[in-house]
Design a protein around this motif. Sequence first.
Motif, PDB file in Angstrom:
ATOM      1  N   SER A   1      86.611 -30.483-132.767  1.00  0.00           N
ATOM      2  CA  SER A   1      86.545 -30.504-131.306  1.00  0.00           C
ATOM      3  C   SER A   1      85.352 -31.335-130.854  1.00  0.00           C
ATOM      4  CB  SER A   1      86.445 -29.085-130.736  1.00  0.00           C
ATOM      5  OG  SER A   1      85.226 -28.482-131.144  1.00  0.00           O
ATOM      6  N   VAL A   2      85.447 -31.838-129.629  1.00  0.00           N
ATOM      7  CA  VAL A   2      84.360 -32.651-129.060  1.00  0.00           C
ATOM      8  C   VAL A   2      84.240 -32.359-127.572  1.00  0.00           C
ATOM      9  CG1 VAL A   2      84.626 -34.559-130.701  1.00  0.00           C
ATOM     10  CG2 VAL A   2      85.913 -34.591-128.549  1.00  0.00           C
ATOM     11  N   ALA A   3      83.110 -32.739-127.024  1.00  0.00           N
ATOM     12  CA  ALA A   3      82.936 -32.816-125.572  1.00  0.00           C
ATOM     13  C   ALA A   3      82.332 -34.181-125.288  1.00  0.00           C
ATOM     14  CB  ALA A   3      82.012 -31.713-125.062  1.00  0.00           C
ATOM     15  N   VAL A   4      82.834 -34.828-124.255  1.00  0.00           N
ATOM     16  CA  VAL A   4      82.289 -36.133-123.878  1.00  0.00           C
ATOM     17  C   VAL A   4      81.372 -35.932-122.679  1.00  0.00           C
ATOM     18  CG1 VAL A   4      82.799 -38.483-123.153  1.00  0.00           C
ATOM     19  CG2 VAL A   4      84.325 -37.311-124.761  1.00  0.00           C
ATOM     20  N   VAL A   5      80.166 -36.419-122.794  1.00  0.00           N
ATOM     21  CA  VAL A   5      79.149 -36.253-121.755  1.00  0.00           C
ATOM     22  C   VAL A   5      78.881 -37.605-121.109  1.00  0.00           C
ATOM     23  CG1 VAL A   5      76.816 -35.438-121.257  1.00  0.00           C
ATOM     24  CG2 VAL A   5      78.122 -34.426-123.146  1.00  0.00           C
ATOM     25  N   SER A   6      78.885 -37.641-119.787  1.00  0.00           N
ATOM     26  CA  SER A   6      78.540 -38.857-119.053  1.00  0.00           C
ATOM     27  C   SER A   6      77.149 -38.684-118.458  1.00  0.00           C
ATOM     28  CB  SER A   6      79.561 -39.126-117.936  1.00  0.00           C
ATOM     29  OG  SER A   6      80.809 -39.501-118.491  1.00  0.00           O
ATOM     30  N   VAL A   7      76.292 -39.673-118.715  1.00  0.00           N
ATOM     31  CA  VAL A   7      74.888 -39.591-118.305  1.00  0.00           C
ATOM     32  C   VAL A   7      74.520 -40.854-117.529  1.00  0.00           C
ATOM     33  CG1 VAL A   7      72.519 -39.241-119.089  1.00  0.00           C
ATOM     34  CG2 VAL A   7      74.412 -38.322-120.439  1.00  0.00           C
ATOM     35  N   GLU A   8      73.862 -40.673-116.413  1.00  0.00           N
ATOM     36  CA  GLU A   8      73.408 -41.822-115.635  1.00  0.00           C
ATOM     37  C   GLU A   8      72.365 -42.587-116.450  1.00  0.00           C
ATOM     38  OE1 GLU A   8      72.918 -42.118-110.973  1.00  0.00           O
ATOM     39  OE2 GLU A   8      71.136 -41.218-111.866  1.00  0.00           O
ATOM     40  N   GLY A   9      72.524 -43.912-116.531  1.00  0.00           N
ATOM     41  CA  GLY A   9      71.596 -44.729-117.309  1.00  0.00           C
ATOM     42  C   GLY A   9      72.304 -45.367-118.486  1.00  0.00           C
ATOM     43  N   THR A  10      71.606 -46.305-119.121  1.00  0.00           N
ATOM     44  CA  THR A  10      72.214 -47.068-120.209  1.00  0.00           C
ATOM     45  C   THR A  10      71.453 -46.930-121.525  1.00  0.00           C
ATOM     46  OG1 THR A  10      70.972 -49.032-119.496  1.00  0.00           O
ATOM     47  CG2 THR A  10      73.216 -48.773-118.633  1.00  0.00           C
ATOM     48  N   ASP A  11      70.661 -45.874-121.665  1.00  0.00           N
ATOM     49  CA  ASP A  11      69.905 -45.657-122.901  1.00  0.00           C
ATOM     50  C   ASP A  11      70.650 -44.703-123.828  1.00  0.00           C
ATOM     51  OD1 ASP A  11      69.555 -43.640-121.053  1.00  0.00           O
ATOM     52  OD2 ASP A  11      67.544 -43.114-121.729  1.00  0.00           O
ATOM     53  N   GLY A  12      71.890 -45.062-124.138  1.00  0.00           N
ATOM     54  CA  GLY A  12      72.752 -44.178-124.905  1.00  0.00           C
ATOM     55  C   GLY A  12      72.200 -43.795-126.265  1.00  0.00           C
ATOM     56  N   GLU A  13      71.668 -44.769-126.988  1.00  0.00           N
ATOM     57  CA  GLU A  13      71.147 -44.483-128.329  1.00  0.00           C
ATOM     58  C   GLU A  13      70.006 -43.470-128.263  1.00  0.00           C
ATOM     59  OE1 GLU A  13      69.068 -46.839-132.099  1.00  0.00           O
ATOM     60  OE2 GLU A  13      70.022 -47.976-130.476  1.00  0.00           O
ATOM     61  N   HIS A  14      69.139 -43.625-127.269  1.00  0.00           N
ATOM     62  CA  HIS A  14      68.014 -42.694-127.111  1.00  0.00           C
ATOM     63  C   HIS A  14      68.509 -41.284-126.792  1.00  0.00           C
ATOM     64  CE1 HIS A  14      64.116 -41.141-125.905  1.00  0.00           C
ATOM     65  NE2 HIS A  14      64.595 -40.833-124.717  1.00  0.00           N
ATOM     66  N   VAL A  15      69.473 -41.189-125.891  1.00  0.00           N
ATOM     67  CA  VAL A  15      70.002 -39.875-125.497  1.00  0.00           C
ATOM     68  C   VAL A  15      70.672 -39.191-126.688  1.00  0.00           C
ATOM     69  CG1 VAL A  15      71.661 -38.682-124.021  1.00  0.00           C
ATOM     70  CG2 VAL A  15      70.296 -40.541-123.093  1.00  0.00           C
ATOM     71  N   ALA A  16      71.462 -39.948-127.456  1.00  0.00           N
ATOM     72  CA  ALA A  16      72.146 -39.369-128.612  1.00  0.00           C
ATOM     73  C   ALA A  16      71.148 -38.891-129.652  1.00  0.00           C
ATOM     74  CB  ALA A  16      73.098 -40.398-129.215  1.00  0.00           C
ATOM     75  N   ARG A  17      70.084 -39.648-129.832  1.00  0.00           N
ATOM     76  CA  ARG A  17      69.063 -39.251-130.803  1.00  0.00           C
ATOM     77  C   ARG A  17      68.404 -37.933-130.384  1.00  0.00           C
ATOM     78  NH1 ARG A  17      66.988 -43.818-131.203  1.00  0.00           N
ATOM     79  NH2 ARG A  17      65.285 -43.621-129.694  1.00  0.00           N
ATOM     80  N   LEU A  18      68.130 -37.778-129.096  1.00  0.00           N
ATOM     81  CA  LEU A  18      67.540 -36.529-128.609  1.00  0.00           C
ATOM     82  C   LEU A  18      68.533 -35.366-128.732  1.00  0.00           C
ATOM     83  CD1 LEU A  18      65.689 -37.725-125.375  1.00  0.00           C
ATOM     84  CD2 LEU A  18      64.674 -37.143-127.578  1.00  0.00           C
ATOM     85  N   ALA A  19      69.800 -35.659-128.471  1.00  0.00           N
ATOM     86  CA  ALA A  19      70.823 -34.600-128.549  1.00  0.00           C
ATOM     87  C   ALA A  19      71.001 -34.117-129.978  1.00  0.00           C
ATOM     88  CB  ALA A  19      72.137 -35.103-127.977  1.00  0.00           C
ATOM     89  N   GLY A  20      70.938 -35.056-130.940  1.00  0.00           N
ATOM     90  CA  GLY A  20      71.061 -34.686-132.349  1.00  0.00           C
ATOM     91  C   GLY A  20      72.420 -34.093-132.676  1.00  0.00           C
ATOM     92  N   SER A  21      72.499 -33.370-133.778  1.00  0.00           N
ATOM     93  CA  SER A  21      73.720 -32.661-134.207  1.00  0.00           C
ATOM     94  C   SER A  21      74.929 -33.587-134.319  1.00  0.00           C
ATOM     95  CB  SER A  21      74.035 -31.508-133.251  1.00  0.00           C
ATOM     96  OG  SER A  21      72.957 -30.601-133.185  1.00  0.00           O
TER      97      SER A  21
END
Length: 387
Positions: free
Chosen positions: A195-215
Amino acid sequence: MSFSVLEPRLASLPADVGGQVRAVRGELGDRVLRTIRAAMGAQGRPLSGGQGRGLTLGVQTAVDAFVGAVAEPGGDLAPTREVFVRLGRTEYREGHTVDALRSILMLGGRDIWAYLVDRDLPPDVLYVLASALFGFTDMLAGAAAEGYLDEQRRHARDWDTTRRRLITLLVQPDPPGAAAIRAAADAARWPLPESVAVVSVEGTDGEHVARLAGSGAIATVIDDATRMVVPEPETPGRLAHLASVLAGRRSAIGPAVDLAAARLSFRLSRRALLLQQDGVLPAAAPLRCDEHLVTLITAWEPGLGDRLAARHLAPLDAAEHDVLGPTLLAWLRAQGQVIPAAAALHAHPQTVRYRMRKIRRLFGAALDDPDARLALQLALRHRLGAG
């Protein structure tokens, strides 16, 4: 660059110094290789295979360049430097740190220096050779770091490309078959979750956000916003951690769905983020789409909610709509009970009964029809901005 730039005093050394150093080139190279081979073995990295051949070539090239430069300091160091740029690239591909290669260089430099000290050369000659040797070692370490970082940046671009392709495949209108998804996930080194959830985040720093989210979260930028795929979102604590990561940023968490339904989660989070930006949905982040489905439905198509309100609330337009509208909504939410409706409005029950008599004259039998009541409640909710 040449050695004469690294150490200009090399040109002033006695002519016989170059001959003395050249005479021991082979012995010096063998000594350095033995020292480095022992050090590598202690690290569990034997000088064998392609990597070992590369390091051996690097050592031999460095020793030859240094020995040759003692007699001819004007020689070009670019070829030697390029060998160490390539070694830096190899270190990254092999999964080592650039510090491992730098320590080898320093070890080799110290070994050469110890050997030269034993040659019984004059102190003033040794000072010049030491300056040249350790300047040379620093230059090679810099070349290795350059190659390492270049390879790291290139791989980062490659990872972004493969992960963007995977996310695009998951959320596109006509997802490909399971085999294509599996191949894309393998290329991105991303274990396929159930299963997955797709998250939409304002901004274009996707790699940074994913790194913070982890898992195992992966992200890319689609339509000028970050889209992050979070695996197994219902794992205890995962969404709470995500909420802390996204605090203070407009963002929307799509519902947890089976992997094959990732597009639904993507569409909901994308629309919710747009509605946040338009002020229709709360800006508090992150917003969970499952808690705002009614608003998402009524505001999905621009103008649809306005049309719903115009059609079903027309009788209020010519009446006291500022008063009667909230009263009707409270009454509908209270399932036609006056006392709870009055409590919600902070009004006297008799006031609510009086207003409801006016409303019943305007709407008549529609107030007794379940479908009409649902349409009225949705229309009022839209018009009044009630959550």
